[in-house]
Design an enzyme around this catalytic site. Structure first.
Site, PDB file in Angstrom:
ATOM      1  CG  ASP A  35      -1.964   0.975   1.128  1.00  0.00           C
ATOM      2  OD1 ASP A  35      -1.532   2.256   0.980  1.00  0.00           O
ATOM      3  OD2 ASP A  35      -3.168   0.672   1.243  1.00  0.00           O
ATOM      4  CG  HIS A 110      -8.813  -3.226  -2.724  1.00  0.00           C
ATOM      5  ND1 HIS A 110      -9.904  -2.277  -3.309  1.00  0.00           N
ATOM      6  CD2 HIS A 110      -8.532  -2.409  -1.630  1.00  0.00           C
ATOM      7  CE1 HIS A 110     -10.212  -1.438  -2.547  1.00  0.00           C
ATOM      8  NE2 HIS A 110      -9.445  -1.478  -1.398  1.00  0.00           N
TER       9      HIS A 110
END
Length: 127
Positions: A35, A110
């Site tokens: 991320d 996701h």
């Protein structure tokens, strides 16, 4: 239920190679990457390569091979990054938001894998 997939979302662009990412794992059906705004020492996003909007869309319409691969990749990441309790880690949290109320920011299914520190309660009781 019919879902409209936006092929201009950021994850679709990552899958097409238009936006770089820090790949953690990749298979024929799944991509996992770090991320860019990590919320914990371990913060990896796992996405299917198919055009699925959210969890229920993926679970209802993905092939058995896609579903199995996605979950096996996620399990391997937990083990590889040392957060899986079965491998001696202190644990992890998975999060998948779907829709407006939970604030799904990217309309491509996701799953976040977070770990590496105490994460506290997932939700606080509403007043």
């Amino acid at each position: 239920m019919a879902y409209q997939y936006d092929d201009q979302n950021i994850f679709a662009k990552i899958l097409r190679g238009e936006i770089p990412n820090q790949t953690v794992a990749e298979t024929d059906h799944t991509l996992a990457f770090s991320d860019i705004y990590p919320q914990a020492p371990v913060h990896v996003l796992v996405i299917p390569k198919g055009p699925y909007v959210c969890f229920d869309h993926f679970a209802a319409e993905a092939s058995d091979a896609e579903i199995a691969d996605f979950h096996r990749v996620a399990a391997q990441i937990c083990a590889d990054l040392g957060v899986a309790p079965g491998a001696g880690g202190m644990g992890y949290r998975t999060i998948s938001n779907a829709g407006e109320h939970p604030v799904q920011e990217v309309p491509h299914y996701h799953m976040h894998i977070l770990g590496g520190r105490p994460l506290g309660r997932m939700l606080q009781k509403a007043d």
